[in-house]
Motif scaffolding. Structure first.
Motif, PDB file in Angstrom:
ATOM      1  N   TRP A  29       0.803  -1.217   0.000  1.00 17.93           N
ATOM      2  CA  TRP A  29       0.000   0.000   0.000  1.00 17.93           C
ATOM      3  C   TRP A  29       0.845   1.279   0.000  1.00 17.93           C
ATOM      4  CZ3 TRP A  29      -5.014   0.229  -0.993  1.00 17.93           C
ATOM      5  CH2 TRP A  29      -5.797  -0.905  -0.783  1.00 17.93           C
ATOM      6  N   ARG A  30       2.158   1.173  -0.060  1.00 15.25           N
ATOM      7  CA  ARG A  30       3.023   2.344   0.088  1.00 15.25           C
ATOM      8  C   ARG A  30       2.648   3.502  -0.840  1.00 15.25           C
ATOM      9  NH1 ARG A  30       7.803   3.767   2.389  1.00 15.25           N
ATOM     10  NH2 ARG A  30       8.248   1.661   3.151  1.00 15.25           N
ATOM     11  N   PRO A  31       2.354   3.272  -2.128  1.00 18.26           N
ATOM     12  CA  PRO A  31       2.032   4.419  -2.993  1.00 18.26           C
ATOM     13  C   PRO A  31       0.857   5.255  -2.486  1.00 18.26           C
ATOM     14  CG  PRO A  31       2.404   2.439  -4.312  1.00 18.26           C
ATOM     15  CD  PRO A  31       2.355   1.998  -2.878  1.00 18.26           C
ATOM     16  N   VAL A  32      -0.064   4.638  -1.766  1.00 16.77           N
ATOM     17  CA  VAL A  32      -1.227   5.349  -1.232  1.00 16.77           C
ATOM     18  C   VAL A  32      -0.994   5.789   0.203  1.00 16.77           C
ATOM     19  CG1 VAL A  32      -3.677   5.164  -0.646  1.00 16.77           C
ATOM     20  CG2 VAL A  32      -2.818   4.107  -2.747  1.00 16.77           C
ATOM     21  N   PHE A  33      -0.633   4.851   1.068  1.00 13.33           N
ATOM     22  CA  PHE A  33      -0.536   5.132   2.503  1.00 13.33           C
ATOM     23  C   PHE A  33       0.521   6.176   2.831  1.00 13.33           C
ATOM     24  CE2 PHE A  33      -2.345   0.832   4.220  1.00 13.33           C
ATOM     25  CZ  PHE A  33      -3.562   1.150   3.646  1.00 13.33           C
ATOM     26  N   ALA A  54       9.952   1.737   7.417  1.00 11.40           N
ATOM     27  CA  ALA A  54      10.166   3.181   7.496  1.00 11.40           C
ATOM     28  C   ALA A  54       9.445   3.883   6.341  1.00 11.40           C
ATOM     29  CB  ALA A  54      11.662   3.483   7.452  1.00 11.40           C
ATOM     30  N   GLY A  55       9.258   5.180   6.517  1.00  8.99           N
ATOM     31  CA  GLY A  55       8.704   5.977   5.437  1.00  8.99           C
ATOM     32  C   GLY A  55       7.224   6.275   5.553  1.00  8.99           C
ATOM     33  N   PHE A  56       6.642   5.986   6.714  1.00  8.36           N
ATOM     34  CA  PHE A  56       5.216   6.257   6.915  1.00  8.36           C
ATOM     35  C   PHE A  56       5.034   7.181   8.118  1.00  8.36           C
ATOM     36  CE2 PHE A  56       5.367   2.151   4.791  1.00  8.36           C
ATOM     37  CZ  PHE A  56       4.407   2.301   3.789  1.00  8.36           C
ATOM     38  N   ASN A  57       4.034   8.048   8.035  1.00  4.58           N
ATOM     39  CA  ASN A  57       3.683   8.940   9.128  1.00  4.58           C
ATOM     40  C   ASN A  57       2.535   8.296   9.897  1.00  4.58           C
ATOM     41  OD1 ASN A  57       3.016  11.096  10.813  1.00  4.58           O
ATOM     42  ND2 ASN A  57       1.857  12.163   9.214  1.00  4.58           N
ATOM     43  N   PRO A 106      -3.929  -3.970  -2.397  1.00  7.38           N
ATOM     44  CA  PRO A 106      -4.622  -3.264  -3.481  1.00  7.38           C
ATOM     45  C   PRO A 106      -5.117  -4.224  -4.558  1.00  7.38           C
ATOM     46  CG  PRO A 106      -2.604  -2.122  -2.888  1.00  7.38           C
ATOM     47  CD  PRO A 106      -2.573  -3.430  -2.161  1.00  7.38           C
ATOM     48  N   ALA A 107      -6.295  -3.924  -5.067  1.00  8.80           N
ATOM     49  CA  ALA A 107      -6.853  -4.705  -6.168  1.00  8.80           C
ATOM     50  C   ALA A 107      -6.454  -4.066  -7.498  1.00  8.80           C
ATOM     51  CB  ALA A 107      -8.373  -4.761  -6.037  1.00  8.80           C
ATOM     52  N   LYS A 108      -6.710  -4.790  -8.573  1.00  8.63           N
ATOM     53  CA  LYS A 108      -6.558  -4.249  -9.923  1.00  8.63           C
ATOM     54  C   LYS A 108      -7.925  -4.245 -10.593  1.00  8.63           C
ATOM     55  CE  LYS A 108      -1.744  -5.626 -10.574  1.00  8.63           C
ATOM     56  NZ  LYS A 108      -0.780  -6.402 -11.395  1.00  8.63           N
ATOM     57  N   ASP A 109      -8.190  -3.198 -11.354  1.00  6.48           N
ATOM     58  CA  ASP A 109      -9.489  -3.108 -12.012  1.00  6.48           C
ATOM     59  C   ASP A 109      -9.533  -4.012 -13.243  1.00  6.48           C
ATOM     60  OD1 ASP A 109      -8.155  -1.787 -14.063  1.00  6.48           O
ATOM     61  OD2 ASP A 109      -8.835   0.205 -13.446  1.00  6.48           O
ATOM     62  N   SER A 110     -10.610  -3.947 -13.995  1.00 11.22           N
ATOM     63  CA  SER A 110     -10.802  -4.855 -15.129  1.00 11.22           C
ATOM     64  C   SER A 110      -9.793  -4.640 -16.250  1.00 11.22           C
ATOM     65  CB  SER A 110     -12.222  -4.706 -15.681  1.00 11.22           C
ATOM     66  OG  SER A 110     -12.501  -3.345 -15.979  1.00 11.22           O
ATOM     67  N   THR A 111      -9.086  -3.511 -16.225  1.00 12.83           N
ATOM     68  CA  THR A 111      -8.051  -3.260 -17.229  1.00 12.83           C
ATOM     69  C   THR A 111      -6.649  -3.516 -16.692  1.00 12.83           C
ATOM     70  OG1 THR A 111      -7.921  -0.906 -16.648  1.00 12.83           O
ATOM     71  CG2 THR A 111      -9.496  -1.539 -18.361  1.00 12.83           C
ATOM     72  N   GLY A 112      -6.568  -3.983 -15.435  1.00 13.66           N
ATOM     73  CA  GLY A 112      -5.281  -4.307 -14.849  1.00 13.66           C
ATOM     74  C   GLY A 112      -4.596  -3.168 -14.129  1.00 13.66           C
ATOM     75  N   ASN A 113      -5.296  -2.048 -13.965  1.00 15.06           N
ATOM     76  CA  ASN A 113      -4.704  -0.892 -13.290  1.00 15.06           C
ATOM     77  C   ASN A 113      -4.896  -0.966 -11.779  1.00 15.06           C
ATOM     78  OD1 ASN A 113      -3.810   0.479 -15.650  1.00 15.06           O
ATOM     79  ND2 ASN A 113      -5.920   1.133 -16.044  1.00 15.06           N
ATOM     80  N   PHE A 114      -3.939  -0.434 -11.060  1.00 18.57           N
ATOM     81  CA  PHE A 114      -3.955  -0.370  -9.599  1.00 18.57           C
ATOM     82  C   PHE A 114      -5.155   0.436  -9.119  1.00 18.57           C
ATOM     83  CE2 PHE A 114      -2.872   2.019  -5.785  1.00 18.57           C
ATOM     84  CZ  PHE A 114      -2.303   1.082  -4.948  1.00 18.57           C
ATOM     85  N   ASP A 116      -6.772   2.729  -6.427  1.00 23.04           N
ATOM     86  CA  ASP A 116      -6.489   3.605  -5.285  1.00 23.04           C
ATOM     87  C   ASP A 116      -7.755   3.666  -4.431  1.00 23.04           C
ATOM     88  OD1 ASP A 116      -6.042   5.648  -3.472  1.00 23.04           O
ATOM     89  OD2 ASP A 116      -4.969   6.913  -4.907  1.00 23.04           O
ATOM     90  N   ALA A 117      -7.814   2.792  -3.433  1.00 24.29           N
ATOM     91  CA  ALA A 117      -9.024   2.665  -2.620  1.00 24.29           C
ATOM     92  C   ALA A 117      -9.331   3.951  -1.862  1.00 24.29           C
ATOM     93  CB  ALA A 117      -8.881   1.494  -1.648  1.00 24.29           C
TER      94      ALA A 117
END
Length: 348
Positions: A29-33, A54-57, A106-114, A116-117
């Motif tokens: 989840w790093r890209p979002v969290f 490391a790297g999370f607030n 994270p899930a991927k949509d029907s086109t395979g994209n990440f 962002d919940a």
């Protein structure tokens, strides 16, 4: 909703930790969290120190923190197991809360994209809901949709959305009897849809993947209902089902909306359905009495806030359900105590 349109200072992401090593979960989840402040609550029954990369607030709450806040309420209120997430709701001071369980990636949509919940939950919460007349083209505020012919113009402005209920790919949120009978059943269908749940319609809310406006409905999202033999696994508890019906009654009364559908997460497997059935069966039976109660419940016009509503629901539970089973009496008492905790936490 694009990332730039989210006020990151208004959002807390709450994570209930039921495993000591959160490294894999957090990295997924790093890209979002990494963009938000996190509240991580360690299950008070989980012994040891959490491993968090490391790297999370974040703020971390453990058993000692929970006991300190509960004080004299510690004998009645439990934040153990999946209920630990609710302690994070109690501690947050933000307008919005997004909660995702630690067995979801994270899930991927029907086109395979990440997917962002967080962004999708915020889209659901920041656009109006339409609970008083059903739109057959689903959420009219979604891209590519609108109100259909015959929808009253007087209702098209909608109302504030109080709760956003996301879904799951892979392991659906089935109860123990269904999962035991269909052990291979998996949810592989990504349905690109959000809808508003109609007013006066009950629904089973799961705490696995939700977002809500804490200022509007926060006091209704606290754990009050505990089974006599409740365990820590999802199939061994129905506290979020009870809480979900409470918050739906609150939303209906306060003229707020509840949305269901996107976003999806990918849910991993945890627990044994057959073993858990022994603990959950009590809850399965009790729901047959609980659902009609909530369906018929109407609150007074003097209940103007979520705190007022929860207090009235507790009083009704005590009168209508408690005489048949002491588990409901305890739930009513817990609801009253939790409202007090909520008010106390707001003044500290």
């Amino acid at each position: 909703m694009s990332e730039t349109s989210i006020n990151h200072d208004e959002v807390d992401i709450v994570i209930g930790a039921l495993q000591l090593d959160l490294t894999s979960f957090m990295e997924e989840w790093r890209p979002v969290f990494s963009q938000f402040h996190l509240i991580i609550v360690q299950d008070p029954d989980l012994k040891g120190k959490l491993e968090i990369p490391a790297g999370f607030n974040f703020d971390l709450y453990t058993k000692s923190d929970i006991d300190g806040v509960l004080g004299s309420s510690s004998n009645a209120i439990s934040f153990s197991g999946y209920s630990c997430r609710y302690f994070g709701y109690l501690m947050s001071q933000k307008k919005y809360i997004i909660a995702i369980d630690d067995d979801c990636i994270p899930a991927k949509d029907s086109t395979g994209n990440f997917v962002d919940a967080v962004a999708q939950h915020m889209t659901n919460l920041s656009t109006p809901a339409t609970p008083f007349f059903f739109n057959t083209l689903y959420d009219p505020f979604c891209e590519g949709a609108d109100f259909v012919r015959g929808y009253p113009f007087s209702l098209r402005s909608g109302v504030d959305c109080g709760l956003s209920c996301g879904l799951w790919l892979n392991l659906a949120d089935l109860d123990a009897p269904t999962q035991a009978l269909k052990p291979e059943l998996r949810n592989n269908r990504y349905v690109d849809t959000v809808l508003t749940v109609p007013a006066r319609t009950m629904m089973p809310v799961s705490g696995i993947n939700i977002g809500f406006n804490r200022e509007l409905v926060g006091p209704a999202l606290l754990p009050a209902f505990r089974l006599a033999k409740e365990g820590n696994l999802r199939w061994e508890t129905v506290e979020d089902i009870w809480t979900g019906m409470c918050v739906k009654v609150v939303c209906d009364h306060l003229r707020l909306g509840v949305k269901s559908g996107l976003p999806y997460v990918w849910r991993k497997e945890r627990g044994n359905a057959i073993e858990s059935l022994k603990k959950e069966w009590e809850g399965v039976k009790l729901m047959e009495d609980v659902v009609p109660f909530f369906q018929s419940l109407r609150l007074s016009t003097s209940a103007a806030t979520a705190e007022d509503c929860v207090s009235e629901i507790a009083a009704a539970v005590k009168v209508q359900l408690a005489p048949a089973n002491p588990i409901f009496a305890r739930a009513a008492e817990n609801m009253v105590e939790l409202v007090k905790l909520w008010k106390r936490a707001r003044t500290q």
